[in-house]
Scaffold this motif. Structure first.
Motif, PDB file in Angstrom:
ATOM      1  N   UNK B  18      76.111  71.742  81.060  1.00 42.41           N
ATOM      2  CA  UNK B  18      74.804  70.558  80.823  1.00 42.41           C
ATOM      3  C   UNK B  18      74.624  68.419  80.784  1.00 42.41           C
ATOM      4  N   UNK B  19      75.912  67.848  80.397  1.00 37.72           N
ATOM      5  CA  UNK B  19      76.091  67.209  81.809  1.00 37.72           C
ATOM      6  C   UNK B  19      75.952  67.378  82.498  1.00 37.72           C
ATOM      7  N   UNK B  20      76.958  67.969  83.712  1.00 37.85           N
ATOM      8  CA  UNK B  20      76.563  68.118  84.956  1.00 37.85           C
ATOM      9  C   UNK B  20      74.954  68.200  85.473  1.00 37.85           C
ATOM     10  N   UNK B  21      74.367  69.032  83.785  1.00 38.49           N
ATOM     11  CA  UNK B  21      73.149  69.111  84.799  1.00 38.49           C
ATOM     12  C   UNK B  21      71.944  67.776  84.974  1.00 38.49           C
ATOM     13  N   UNK B  22      72.768  66.731  83.850  1.00 42.12           N
ATOM     14  CA  UNK B  22      72.076  65.769  84.046  1.00 42.12           C
ATOM     15  C   UNK B  22      72.723  64.243  84.936  1.00 42.12           C
ATOM     16  N   UNK B  23      73.740  64.468  84.684  1.00 37.43           N
ATOM     17  CA  UNK B  23      74.204  64.191  86.499  1.00 37.43           C
ATOM     18  C   UNK B  23      73.980  64.668  87.712  1.00 37.43           C
ATOM     19  N   UNK B  96      84.597  64.103  88.386  1.00 40.88           N
ATOM     20  CA  UNK B  96      84.031  65.314  87.704  1.00 40.88           C
ATOM     21  C   UNK B  96      82.236  65.074  88.825  1.00 40.88           C
ATOM     22  N   UNK B  97      81.705  64.348  87.835  1.00 35.51           N
ATOM     23  CA  UNK B  97      80.502  63.468  88.492  1.00 35.51           C
ATOM     24  C   UNK B  97      80.390  63.511  90.113  1.00 35.51           C
ATOM     25  N   UNK B  98      81.180  62.905  90.528  1.00 30.60           N
ATOM     26  CA  UNK B  98      81.441  62.547  92.011  1.00 30.60           C
ATOM     27  C   UNK B  98      81.281  63.580  93.290  1.00 30.60           C
ATOM     28  N   UNK B  99      82.416  64.309  92.242  1.00 31.09           N
ATOM     29  CA  UNK B  99      82.607  65.876  93.548  1.00 31.09           C
ATOM     30  C   UNK B  99      81.509  66.268  93.503  1.00 31.09           C
ATOM     31  N   UNK B 100      81.011  66.662  91.986  1.00 31.90           N
ATOM     32  CA  UNK B 100      79.197  67.644  91.706  1.00 31.90           C
ATOM     33  C   UNK B 100      78.067  67.067  92.779  1.00 31.90           C
ATOM     34  N   UNK B 101      78.518  65.276  92.853  1.00 27.49           N
ATOM     35  CA  UNK B 101      77.473  65.152  94.131  1.00 27.49           C
ATOM     36  C   UNK B 101      77.105  64.766  95.628  1.00 27.49           C
ATOM     37  N   UNK B 102      78.946  65.341  95.610  1.00 26.93           N
ATOM     38  CA  UNK B 102      78.850  65.783  96.898  1.00 26.93           C
ATOM     39  C   UNK B 102      78.382  67.040  97.072  1.00 26.93           C
ATOM     40  N   UNK B 103      79.357  67.640  96.244  1.00 26.92           N
ATOM     41  CA  UNK B 103      79.078  69.476  96.487  1.00 26.92           C
ATOM     42  C   UNK B 103      77.429  69.730  96.524  1.00 26.92           C
ATOM     43  N   UNK B 104      76.444  68.670  96.025  1.00 24.12           N
ATOM     44  CA  UNK B 104      74.981  69.072  95.617  1.00 24.12           C
ATOM     45  C   UNK B 104      74.712  68.741  97.000  1.00 24.12           C
ATOM     46  N   UNK B 105      75.176  67.492  97.420  1.00 21.66           N
ATOM     47  CA  UNK B 105      74.894  67.616  99.684  1.00 21.66           C
ATOM     48  C   UNK B 105      74.506  68.904 100.324  1.00 21.66           C
ATOM     49  N   UNK B 106      76.330  69.722  99.972  1.00 19.00           N
ATOM     50  CA  UNK B 106      75.995  71.206 100.778  1.00 19.00           C
ATOM     51  C   UNK B 106      75.199  71.641  99.989  1.00 19.00           C
TER      52      UNK B 106
END
Lengths: 132, 132
Positions: B18-23, B96-106
DNA sequence: ACAACAATTAGTCATTTAGCTAAATATAAA
DNA sequence: TTTATATTTAGCTAAATGACTAATTGTTGT
């Protein structure tokens, strides 16, 4: 901050008894384990576990004085400052929070020795247990 | 605020997914359920449960568009504002937060139709499952 | 109307958590 | 040094939580 450390803080604050501890220490600077045990109406062991989880998360500090251990909010950690402020603000007007502060006033009127005696006397939180 | 409502908010934010969703929603304004499912690498059902818990707590709002449902942070609730700011600040520098943002771009580069097809194609989160 | 399909809800199961009692630790007083 | 005692830790049980699959709901397109 590592996400897991943030989660440690958030988890340490997402339980009713632990929020009540926070609220108590918000208006009392420093309280003994037995006073918080008395407030929550749980066994000393249970209170101890909640308290140590909050210490582990960096929310509380403790100080040993003789065989009593006193807890207070860790105001040294600047990162927590605005979080504390926010939680405090949200608790404004909460019945539970207000009731606890009143109860605490009574608890503060009883010496720790008496609280501890009462707690080990078996009456702790099982209300109906009788003296032998 | 009633203490239980505060706890609803805190509990809704004390889980890694859920924190990852928030991020994710902190830097993307609005995301589809299937995009968040893809990011978390869980089943759609699991993502849905996390999302609805956050909606229930007042942290997220959702909007239906056809058969897609988009989620965003509930910025209307002023009470949450400084809490959101604090969490965002703590996430600064989290791997984790940074990685997620990169993944999101894809993920953003793939149309929702394709994400959904992939997800129901069985491959969803069990990596080794083969096509028939 | 019907088939396809995104999302949610229901039903299970494994893991985590919070509570208790009892045992262990550590300090104070005798 | 022995005894009493405040707190913590260990071990257990019941409840809560998070994950999955399968069934349901509500919308799109044929």
């Amino acid at each position: 901050m590592i996400m897991d450390d943030l989660l440690l803080i958030l988890k340490a604050m997402s339980d009713k008894n632990r929020v009540r501890i926070f609220n108590a220490l918000q208006s009392h600077e420093e309280l003994c384990a037995c006073q918080l045990t008395e407030l929550l109406e749980v066994t000393g062991a249970t209170a101890s576990r909640h308290l140590s989880q909050m210490v582990r998360a960096g929310i509380l500090k403790n100080r040993k004085h003789g065989r009593w251990i006193y807890f207070r909010l860790n105001t040294e950690n600047i990162l927590l400052d605005s979080f504390f402020k926010w939680v405090k603000q949200q608790l404004h007007g909460s019945n539970q929070a207000d009731k606890d502060l009143k109860t605490l006033e009574q608890i503060m009127g009883v010496p720790c020795e008496d609280l501890c005696r009462k707690q080990r006397g078996g009456a702790s939180c099982a209300k109906h247990k009788q003296e032998i």
